[in-house]
Write a protein that holds these residues in place. Structure first.
Motif, PDB file in Angstrom:
ATOM      1  N   ALA A 220       0.590  -9.706   9.814  1.00  0.00           N
ATOM      2  CA  ALA A 220       1.232  -8.510  10.365  1.00  0.00           C
ATOM      3  C   ALA A 220       2.267  -7.939   9.412  1.00  0.00           C
ATOM      4  CB  ALA A 220       1.875  -8.848  11.715  1.00  0.00           C
ATOM      5  N   GLY A 221       3.027  -8.815   8.738  1.00  0.00           N
ATOM      6  CA  GLY A 221       4.081  -8.334   7.853  1.00  0.00           C
ATOM      7  C   GLY A 221       3.542  -7.548   6.678  1.00  0.00           C
ATOM      8  N   TRP A 222       2.559  -8.105   5.978  1.00  0.00           N
ATOM      9  CA  TRP A 222       2.005  -7.427   4.795  1.00  0.00           C
ATOM     10  C   TRP A 222       1.290  -6.146   5.200  1.00  0.00           C
ATOM     11  CZ3 TRP A 222       3.421  -8.777   0.052  1.00  0.00           C
ATOM     12  CH2 TRP A 222       2.762  -8.206  -1.037  1.00  0.00           C
ATOM     13  N   PHE A 223       0.536  -6.206   6.304  1.00  0.00           N
ATOM     14  CA  PHE A 223      -0.208  -5.033   6.743  1.00  0.00           C
ATOM     15  C   PHE A 223       0.740  -3.908   7.148  1.00  0.00           C
ATOM     16  CE2 PHE A 223      -2.645  -2.398   9.659  1.00  0.00           C
ATOM     17  CZ  PHE A 223      -3.838  -2.253   8.981  1.00  0.00           C
ATOM     18  N   ALA A 224       1.784  -4.242   7.901  1.00  0.00           N
ATOM     19  CA  ALA A 224       2.712  -3.209   8.375  1.00  0.00           C
ATOM     20  C   ALA A 224       3.446  -2.553   7.218  1.00  0.00           C
ATOM     21  CB  ALA A 224       3.701  -3.811   9.365  1.00  0.00           C
ATOM     22  N   PHE A 225       4.012  -3.351   6.319  1.00  0.00           N
ATOM     23  CA  PHE A 225       4.783  -2.783   5.218  1.00  0.00           C
ATOM     24  C   PHE A 225       3.885  -2.160   4.152  1.00  0.00           C
ATOM     25  CE2 PHE A 225       8.128  -5.334   7.105  1.00  0.00           C
ATOM     26  CZ  PHE A 225       9.222  -4.494   6.968  1.00  0.00           C
ATOM     27  N   GLY A 226       2.598  -2.472   4.171  1.00  0.00           N
ATOM     28  CA  GLY A 226       1.669  -1.797   3.282  1.00  0.00           C
ATOM     29  C   GLY A 226       1.339  -0.386   3.709  1.00  0.00           C
ATOM     30  N   HIS A 227       1.839   0.033   4.867  1.00  0.00           N
ATOM     31  CA  HIS A 227       1.550   1.371   5.391  1.00  0.00           C
ATOM     32  C   HIS A 227       2.791   2.254   5.482  1.00  0.00           C
ATOM     33  CE1 HIS A 227      -2.230  -0.551   6.563  1.00  0.00           C
ATOM     34  NE2 HIS A 227      -2.723   0.665   6.739  1.00  0.00           N
ATOM     35  N   VAL A 228       3.926   1.786   5.013  1.00  0.00           N
ATOM     36  CA  VAL A 228       5.148   2.590   5.101  1.00  0.00           C
ATOM     37  C   VAL A 228       5.797   2.677   3.727  1.00  0.00           C
ATOM     38  CG1 VAL A 228       5.591   2.178   7.542  1.00  0.00           C
ATOM     39  CG2 VAL A 228       6.471   0.562   5.845  1.00  0.00           C
ATOM     40  N   ALA A 229       6.414   3.818   3.459  1.00  0.00           N
ATOM     41  CA  ALA A 229       6.964   4.100   2.131  1.00  0.00           C
ATOM     42  C   ALA A 229       8.414   3.658   2.039  1.00  0.00           C
ATOM     43  CB  ALA A 229       6.836   5.586   1.817  1.00  0.00           C
ATOM     44  N   VAL A 230       8.635   2.334   2.055  1.00  0.00           N
ATOM     45  CA  VAL A 230       9.972   1.780   1.883  1.00  0.00           C
ATOM     46  C   VAL A 230       9.945   0.789   0.728  1.00  0.00           C
ATOM     47  CG1 VAL A 230      10.648   2.165   4.285  1.00  0.00           C
ATOM     48  CG2 VAL A 230       9.553   0.011   3.657  1.00  0.00           C
ATOM     49  N   THR A 231      11.086   0.221   0.392  1.00  0.00           N
ATOM     50  CA  THR A 231      11.207  -0.562  -0.833  1.00  0.00           C
ATOM     51  C   THR A 231      10.695  -1.990  -0.716  1.00  0.00           C
ATOM     52  OG1 THR A 231      13.454  -1.185  -0.192  1.00  0.00           O
ATOM     53  CG2 THR A 231      13.209   0.757  -1.588  1.00  0.00           C
ATOM     54  N   ASP A 232      10.500  -2.489   0.511  1.00  0.00           N
ATOM     55  CA  ASP A 232      10.246  -3.918   0.675  1.00  0.00           C
ATOM     56  C   ASP A 232       8.947  -4.366   0.026  1.00  0.00           C
ATOM     57  OD1 ASP A 232      12.514  -4.742   2.645  1.00  0.00           O
ATOM     58  OD2 ASP A 232      11.668  -2.924   3.506  1.00  0.00           O
ATOM     59  N   LEU A 233       7.872  -3.606   0.199  1.00  0.00           N
ATOM     60  CA  LEU A 233       6.607  -4.056  -0.389  1.00  0.00           C
ATOM     61  C   LEU A 233       6.575  -3.897  -1.909  1.00  0.00           C
ATOM     62  CD1 LEU A 233       3.252  -4.366   1.041  1.00  0.00           C
ATOM     63  CD2 LEU A 233       3.333  -3.149  -1.124  1.00  0.00           C
TER      64      LEU A 233
ATOM     65  N   GLY B  78       6.538 -14.200  13.082  1.00  0.00           N
ATOM     66  CA  GLY B  78       5.950 -12.908  13.417  1.00  0.00           C
ATOM     67  C   GLY B  78       5.298 -12.230  12.229  1.00  0.00           C
ATOM     68  N   GLY B  79       5.894 -12.359  11.047  1.00  0.00           N
ATOM     69  CA  GLY B  79       5.313 -11.759   9.849  1.00  0.00           C
ATOM     70  C   GLY B  79       3.979 -12.368   9.478  1.00  0.00           C
ATOM     71  N   LEU B  80       3.782 -13.656   9.813  1.00  0.00           N
ATOM     72  CA  LEU B  80       2.516 -14.327   9.529  1.00  0.00           C
ATOM     73  C   LEU B  80       1.442 -14.038  10.579  1.00  0.00           C
ATOM     74  CD1 LEU B  80       3.751 -17.856   8.410  1.00  0.00           C
ATOM     75  CD2 LEU B  80       2.571 -16.186   6.977  1.00  0.00           C
ATOM     76  N   PHE B  81       1.810 -13.458  11.721  1.00  0.00           N
ATOM     77  CA  PHE B  81       0.889 -13.257  12.829  1.00  0.00           C
ATOM     78  C   PHE B  81      -0.418 -12.625  12.340  1.00  0.00           C
ATOM     79  CE2 PHE B  81      -1.046 -10.748  16.157  1.00  0.00           C
ATOM     80  CZ  PHE B  81      -0.994 -11.593  17.254  1.00  0.00           C
TER      81      PHE B  81
ATOM     82  N   LEU C 240      -6.178 -25.611  14.313  1.00  0.00           N
ATOM     83  CA  LEU C 240      -5.299 -24.580  13.739  1.00  0.00           C
ATOM     84  C   LEU C 240      -5.956 -23.206  13.797  1.00  0.00           C
ATOM     85  CD1 LEU C 240      -3.041 -24.804  10.707  1.00  0.00           C
ATOM     86  CD2 LEU C 240      -4.778 -23.023  10.686  1.00  0.00           C
ATOM     87  N   LEU C 241      -7.227 -23.123  13.449  1.00  0.00           N
ATOM     88  CA  LEU C 241      -7.915 -21.832  13.463  1.00  0.00           C
ATOM     89  C   LEU C 241      -8.169 -21.354  14.892  1.00  0.00           C
ATOM     90  CD1 LEU C 241     -10.482 -22.318  10.554  1.00  0.00           C
ATOM     91  CD2 LEU C 241      -8.375 -20.983  10.541  1.00  0.00           C
ATOM     92  N   ALA C 242      -8.350 -22.291  15.829  1.00  0.00           N
ATOM     93  CA  ALA C 242      -8.533 -21.891  17.222  1.00  0.00           C
ATOM     94  C   ALA C 242      -7.259 -21.269  17.786  1.00  0.00           C
ATOM     95  CB  ALA C 242      -8.951 -23.096  18.062  1.00  0.00           C
ATOM     96  N   ILE C 243      -6.103 -21.847  17.454  1.00  0.00           N
ATOM     97  CA  ILE C 243      -4.835 -21.253  17.889  1.00  0.00           C
ATOM     98  C   ILE C 243      -4.663 -19.874  17.262  1.00  0.00           C
ATOM     99  CG2 ILE C 243      -2.323 -21.524  17.888  1.00  0.00           C
ATOM    100  CD1 ILE C 243      -2.768 -24.552  17.845  1.00  0.00           C
ATOM    101  N   THR C 244      -5.044 -19.758  15.998  1.00  0.00           N
ATOM    102  CA  THR C 244      -4.987 -18.452  15.332  1.00  0.00           C
ATOM    103  C   THR C 244      -5.870 -17.440  16.048  1.00  0.00           C
ATOM    104  OG1 THR C 244      -4.575 -19.527  13.196  1.00  0.00           O
ATOM    105  CG2 THR C 244      -5.361 -17.256  13.145  1.00  0.00           C
ATOM    106  N   ALA C 245      -7.056 -17.863  16.456  1.00  0.00           N
ATOM    107  CA  ALA C 245      -7.961 -16.959  17.178  1.00  0.00           C
ATOM    108  C   ALA C 245      -7.374 -16.552  18.521  1.00  0.00           C
ATOM    109  CB  ALA C 245      -9.319 -17.634  17.372  1.00  0.00           C
ATOM    110  N   LEU C 246      -6.702 -17.479  19.203  1.00  0.00           N
ATOM    111  CA  LEU C 246      -6.045 -17.138  20.465  1.00  0.00           C
ATOM    112  C   LEU C 246      -4.976 -16.069  20.249  1.00  0.00           C
ATOM    113  CD1 LEU C 246      -5.641 -20.648  22.144  1.00  0.00           C
ATOM    114  CD2 LEU C 246      -7.022 -18.746  22.995  1.00  0.00           C
TER     115      LEU C 246
END
Length: 452
Positions: free
Chosen positions: A121-134, A250-253, A322-328
């Protein structure tokens, strides 16, 4: 077949990163301000002093402004010019990350690491906004990963990347680079060379901008935005020490369970793993010690976490749980899609976080499928199930969710539908984020456009 599926997933991610950048107007306080500064640079030809609606503005170095200004000069529009270079950096770094992990570990670990980062979620979100973090995260991570490798090419490119990271956020990447110095202690000439090249790329702008603007430039960019931000509560972003624990999760979600893969001291006898862990731990403690905290600060720490997770996932014989929890978690993304616009408008506590029963059934079915595939030893297919769910969820959000954000949070609709036709438009009755966005689309033509 697995390579074909992985390639198709990567193609889908590229399309998701690069296709919908104009679907909403610029959002929140920073994006319209940074874009306005870039447009002013493009219009005026002054690429040294950042100016926000006519006033000198020194809160950040110029890299993100230069990127936007360059794309304005190329003819891109009000949303695409500031956002497209950031999205290209996000995608380009994923390709580099794959190359680096493949060279250092295995091809399967490279697929795991790059796709985990791409769908987080973190990389995807900041990859779509024009701010300095990415941009900071990309160039700093390039500097770290290249500095670890030996050879003149890697050393030179690491210095260039570190210089660009400094132009993105001044002293922050210099501090974050300190763990690399320990691993370069037997290659101290390489370390000096890296910093020398970084200085060649970064220092000229700082010196020229200081010569033109004097102490106000130093006081704002260096003292206020670095030392005061770290040591004092003056910037009103004060958070508790543990603030970045939920931010990291949350950023890893939806790959939040991957954080558990960092545990295990035997893994860190490997020098590569120890380097990545030191990068993460030092940055995490540094940002946690800061008085002022914002979620985007943690973005430069996602690459080492996802690399470690991808490598460990490659080594596990049965990662089904681990992958099942990720899928949930991925199955819960429809609830996030529906509530996110409300959260941005009214706050997370007032948003309606409702999980439809269809999403619950999808999540349970996906988790069961993951467990079955993992039991059969088909880890790649088990890994692909939450990836496919997240690709669909991100696509749904970009298609259906962004127009909601455009109406509720961006000032584009407000300016186009009403204020542009008024004789004396005003933004004084709008909240801070929408006010900046309206001023951006009005090109500063509203008298009370604020610069702070």
């Amino acid at each position: 077949m697995r390579r074909l599926c992985a390639a198709l997933a990567l193609l889908a991610l590229v399309l998701l990163y690069l296709t919908f950048l104009g679907r909403s107007g610029l959002l929140l306080p920073d994006e319209p301000r940074y874009a306005a500064i870039g447009k002013a640079m493009s219009d005026s030809g002054d690429w040294v002093t950042p100016r926000l609606w006519g006033n000198a503005w020194f809160e950040k170095p110029p890299l993100v402004y230069w990127m936007a200004a360059s794309f304005f000069r190329l003819g891109f529009g009000l949303e695409w010019a500031p956002r497209l270079p950031v999205a290209l950096l996000a995608v380009g770094f994923l390709i580099f990350l794959f190359w680096w992990v493949r060279r250092e570990y295995t091809a399967r670990a490279a697929w795991f690491a790059s796709i985990i980062l791409a769908t987080s979620a973190g990389w995807f979100a900041f990859g779509h906004v024009a701010v300095t973090d990415l941009p900071l995260s990309v160039f700093f991570s390039l500097a770290m990963l290249l500095a670890f490798r030996e050879g003149a090419w890697s050393r030179n490119c690491a210095g260039i990347a570190l210089g660009l990271a400094i132009l993105a956020k001044a002293l922050v990447p210099v501090v974050l680079f300190l763990p690399a110095l320990w691993f370069l202690r037997r290659r101290w000439k390489d370390a000096l060379w890296i910093f020398g090249i970084a200085a060649v790329f970064a220092l000229p702008w700082f010196l020229v901008c200081f010569s033109r603007n004097g102490m106000p430039f130093f006081d704002d960019l260096i003292w206020k935005q670095h030392f005061a931000r770290f040591l004092t509560p003056s910037l009103q972003h004060v958070q508790r020490f543990w603030f970045y624990i939920p931010v990291l999760l949350g950023g890893l979600f939806p790959w939040t369970p991957a954080a558990a893969l960092l545990v295990g001291k035997d893994r860190y006898r490997d020098r590569r793993n120890a380097f990545l862990l030191a990068w993460f731990l030092f940055g995490f403690l540094f940002f946690s010690a800061s008085m002022n905290k914002l979620p985007g600060y943690l973005l430069p720490l996602l690459p080492p976490v996802t690399i470690l997770a991808g490598v460990r996932l490659d080594q596990m014989r049965r990662p089904g749980v681990l992958l099942a929890i990720t899928a949930l978690l991925a199955g819960a993304s429809p609830a996030l899609n529906g509530a996110l616009p409300q959260a941005l408008v009214s706050g997370a506590r007032r948003a309606e976080w409702r999980l439809p029963w269809e999403a619950i059934l999808l999540a349970l079915a996906a988790a069961a499928a993951v467990l079955w595939m993992s039991h059969k030893g088909k880890t790649a297919i088990a890994f692909g199930i939450p990836v496919a769910i997240m690709l669909a969820a991100y696509g749904q959000f970009l298609i259906a969710g962004l127009p909601v954000l455009d109406r509720a949070v961006s000032g584009r609709r407000i300016w186009q539908d009403s204020l542009s036709r008024q004789d004396n438009p005003s933004v004084s009755n709008l909240n801070r984020s929408v006010r900046y966005s309206v001023c951006y689309y009005a090109n500063g033509r509203i008298p009370d456009c604020p610069s702070k």
